[in-house]
Design a protein around this motif. Structure first.
Motif, PDB file in Angstrom:
ATOM      1  N   MET A  47     -10.453  17.081   8.904  1.00  0.00           N
ATOM      2  CA  MET A  47     -10.524  15.613   8.895  1.00  0.00           C
ATOM      3  C   MET A  47     -10.355  15.085   7.476  1.00  0.00           C
ATOM      4  SD  MET A  47     -13.572  15.002  11.678  1.00  0.00           S
ATOM      5  CE  MET A  47     -13.406  13.225  11.812  1.00  0.00           C
ATOM      6  N   LEU A  48     -10.976  15.757   6.506  1.00  0.00           N
ATOM      7  CA  LEU A  48     -10.846  15.362   5.108  1.00  0.00           C
ATOM      8  C   LEU A  48      -9.387  15.471   4.662  1.00  0.00           C
ATOM      9  CD1 LEU A  48     -12.479  14.566   2.501  1.00  0.00           C
ATOM     10  CD2 LEU A  48     -12.365  17.000   1.942  1.00  0.00           C
ATOM     11  N   ARG A  49      -8.748  16.604   4.992  1.00  0.00           N
ATOM     12  CA  ARG A  49      -7.342  16.796   4.611  1.00  0.00           C
ATOM     13  C   ARG A  49      -6.448  15.749   5.257  1.00  0.00           C
ATOM     14  NH1 ARG A  49      -3.294  18.386   7.076  1.00  0.00           N
ATOM     15  NH2 ARG A  49      -4.493  19.263   8.779  1.00  0.00           N
ATOM     16  N   ASN A  50      -6.697  15.444   6.528  1.00  0.00           N
ATOM     17  CA  ASN A  50      -5.894  14.423   7.215  1.00  0.00           C
ATOM     18  C   ASN A  50      -6.041  13.068   6.539  1.00  0.00           C
ATOM     19  OD1 ASN A  50      -4.627  15.949   9.230  1.00  0.00           O
ATOM     20  ND2 ASN A  50      -6.414  15.832  10.558  1.00  0.00           N
ATOM     21  N   ASP A  51      -7.266  12.699   6.162  1.00  0.00           N
ATOM     22  CA  ASP A  51      -7.461  11.425   5.475  1.00  0.00           C
ATOM     23  C   ASP A  51      -6.777  11.432   4.111  1.00  0.00           C
ATOM     24  OD1 ASP A  51      -8.761   9.975   7.438  1.00  0.00           O
ATOM     25  OD2 ASP A  51     -10.771  10.549   6.756  1.00  0.00           O
ATOM     26  N   ALA A  55      -3.856   8.782   3.383  1.00  0.00           N
ATOM     27  CA  ALA A  55      -4.064   7.841   2.286  1.00  0.00           C
ATOM     28  C   ALA A  55      -2.925   7.889   1.276  1.00  0.00           C
ATOM     29  CB  ALA A  55      -5.395   8.129   1.600  1.00  0.00           C
ATOM     30  N   GLY A  56      -2.039   8.868   1.434  1.00  0.00           N
ATOM     31  CA  GLY A  56      -0.925   8.997   0.495  1.00  0.00           C
ATOM     32  C   GLY A  56      -1.337   9.624  -0.818  1.00  0.00           C
ATOM     33  N   LEU A  57      -2.429  10.404  -0.796  1.00  0.00           N
ATOM     34  CA  LEU A  57      -2.926  11.018  -2.019  1.00  0.00           C
ATOM     35  C   LEU A  57      -2.290  12.374  -2.293  1.00  0.00           C
ATOM     36  CD1 LEU A  57      -6.691  10.153  -1.466  1.00  0.00           C
ATOM     37  CD2 LEU A  57      -5.078   9.009  -2.994  1.00  0.00           C
ATOM     38  N   ALA A  78      11.765  -1.956  -9.363  1.00  0.00           N
ATOM     39  CA  ALA A  78      11.128  -1.316  -8.208  1.00  0.00           C
ATOM     40  C   ALA A  78       9.804  -2.023  -7.936  1.00  0.00           C
ATOM     41  CB  ALA A  78      10.902   0.153  -8.484  1.00  0.00           C
ATOM     42  N   ARG A  79       9.593  -2.412  -6.701  1.00  0.00           N
ATOM     43  CA  ARG A  79       8.334  -3.042  -6.302  1.00  0.00           C
ATOM     44  C   ARG A  79       7.385  -1.941  -5.831  1.00  0.00           C
ATOM     45  NH1 ARG A  79      10.940  -6.790  -2.057  1.00  0.00           N
ATOM     46  NH2 ARG A  79      12.847  -7.001  -3.216  1.00  0.00           N
ATOM     47  N   PRO A  80       6.128  -2.004  -6.280  1.00  0.00           N
ATOM     48  CA  PRO A  80       5.191  -0.980  -5.793  1.00  0.00           C
ATOM     49  C   PRO A  80       4.994  -1.131  -4.290  1.00  0.00           C
ATOM     50  CG  PRO A  80       4.035  -2.654  -7.089  1.00  0.00           C
ATOM     51  CD  PRO A  80       5.516  -2.961  -7.162  1.00  0.00           C
ATOM     52  N   ALA A  81       4.930  -0.012  -3.625  1.00  0.00           N
ATOM     53  CA  ALA A  81       4.739  -0.025  -2.181  1.00  0.00           C
ATOM     54  C   ALA A  81       3.345  -0.549  -1.861  1.00  0.00           C
ATOM     55  CB  ALA A  81       4.916   1.372  -1.614  1.00  0.00           C
ATOM     56  N   ASP A  82       3.264  -1.478  -0.916  1.00  0.00           N
ATOM     57  CA  ASP A  82       1.971  -1.989  -0.486  1.00  0.00           C
ATOM     58  C   ASP A  82       1.341  -0.970   0.456  1.00  0.00           C
ATOM     59  OD1 ASP A  82       2.181  -4.375  -1.872  1.00  0.00           O
ATOM     60  OD2 ASP A  82       3.247  -5.360  -0.221  1.00  0.00           O
ATOM     61  N   PRO A  83       0.097  -0.593   0.172  1.00  0.00           N
ATOM     62  CA  PRO A  83      -0.541   0.351   1.088  1.00  0.00           C
ATOM     63  C   PRO A  83      -0.820  -0.328   2.424  1.00  0.00           C
ATOM     64  CG  PRO A  83      -2.084  -0.357  -0.598  1.00  0.00           C
ATOM     65  CD  PRO A  83      -0.748  -0.965  -0.939  1.00  0.00           C
ATOM     66  N   THR A  84      -0.628   0.409   3.470  1.00  0.00           N
ATOM     67  CA  THR A  84      -0.902  -0.117   4.804  1.00  0.00           C
ATOM     68  C   THR A  84      -2.405  -0.123   5.037  1.00  0.00           C
ATOM     69  OG1 THR A  84      -0.853   2.046   5.866  1.00  0.00           O
ATOM     70  CG2 THR A  84       1.258   0.877   5.665  1.00  0.00           C
ATOM     71  N   LEU A  85      -2.826  -0.837   6.058  1.00  0.00           N
ATOM     72  CA  LEU A  85      -4.251  -0.844   6.411  1.00  0.00           C
ATOM     73  C   LEU A  85      -4.726   0.562   6.759  1.00  0.00           C
ATOM     74  CD1 LEU A  85      -4.527  -4.127   8.509  1.00  0.00           C
ATOM     75  CD2 LEU A  85      -5.325  -3.717   6.172  1.00  0.00           C
ATOM     76  N   ALA A  90      -7.937   5.244   5.413  1.00  0.00           N
ATOM     77  CA  ALA A  90      -7.995   6.687   5.159  1.00  0.00           C
ATOM     78  C   ALA A  90      -8.531   6.964   3.759  1.00  0.00           C
ATOM     79  CB  ALA A  90      -6.612   7.311   5.347  1.00  0.00           C
ATOM     80  N   ARG A  91      -8.118   6.163   2.790  1.00  0.00           N
ATOM     81  CA  ARG A  91      -8.595   6.349   1.417  1.00  0.00           C
ATOM     82  C   ARG A  91     -10.103   6.084   1.345  1.00  0.00           C
ATOM     83  NH1 ARG A  91      -5.926   5.562  -4.138  1.00  0.00           N
ATOM     84  NH2 ARG A  91      -4.121   5.960  -2.856  1.00  0.00           N
ATOM     85  N   GLU A  92     -10.569   5.045   2.040  1.00  0.00           N
ATOM     86  CA  GLU A  92     -12.004   4.758   2.063  1.00  0.00           C
ATOM     87  C   GLU A  92     -12.791   5.894   2.705  1.00  0.00           C
ATOM     88  OE1 GLU A  92     -13.278   0.932   3.526  1.00  0.00           O
ATOM     89  OE2 GLU A  92     -11.542  -0.035   2.586  1.00  0.00           O
ATOM     90  N   ARG A  93     -12.263   6.432   3.820  1.00  0.00           N
ATOM     91  CA  ARG A  93     -12.948   7.563   4.470  1.00  0.00           C
ATOM     92  C   ARG A  93     -12.960   8.772   3.552  1.00  0.00           C
ATOM     93  NH1 ARG A  93      -9.829   5.773   8.829  1.00  0.00           N
ATOM     94  NH2 ARG A  93      -8.403   7.521   8.523  1.00  0.00           N
TER      95      ARG A  93
END
Length: 151
Positions: A47-51, A55-57, A78-85, A90-93
């Motif tokens: 679950m940690l790896r999936n998050d 999260a794009g980390l 280049a415009r920075p990519a907006d992170p999706t919800l 996932a980053r918060e988790r």
């Protein structure tokens, strides 16, 4: 013979690190298959790896198209990519799970569960004695399993 490759991956603090990755099997799956890791710990690590990946980390292995032509063929900055919800959630988790693991445990947890580095290689990279990594990893995964509410 097993195929290992060295990869540069960002750790939870944004620092790029070299890790030795086994390409055929995740270290957590290897430990579980040999009875050295419980199913609960394996699920928590997965679950940690999936998050981490959602999260794009993780390391980017695809081509980025940021500099592609826009607006009638003109190239702009280049415009920075907006992170999706989903990425932000996932980053918060992920960050919550790393905090739940506790101080001193994030390194081994991240290296083995997320970056795919073998336990022995992670111990060596962290200058830890042999077999210390398994104990710390198990403690960290137990806390992460509680955080994710894995039964």
């Amino acid at each position: 013979m097993a195929s290992h490759v060295q990869q540069m991956i960002e750790d939870p603090d944004g620092v790029r690190q070299a890790v030795l990755v086994h390409m055929g099997e995740s270290p957590l799956a290897w430990l579980r298959a040999r009875g050295r890791l419980s199913e609960r710990h394996f699920i928590a690590g997965d679950m940690l790896r999936n998050d981490w990946e959602r999260a794009g980390l993780g390391a980017r292995v695809t081509m980025r198209w940021d500099a592609a032509a826009r607006d009638g063929g003109r190239r702009g900055p280049a415009r920075p990519a907006d992170p999706t919800l989903a990425q932000m959630a996932a980053r918060e988790r992920f960050n919550g799970a790393i905090r739940a693991a506790g101080p001193g445990m994030a390194d081994i947890l991240w290296r083995v569960a997320c970056a795919g580095e073998g336990l022995a290689a992670a111990e060596k990279a962290l200058c830890w004695p042999s077999r210390a990594g398994k104990l710390v990893l198990t403690l960290a995964l137990d806390r992460v399993a509680d955080w994710y509410r894995v039964p």
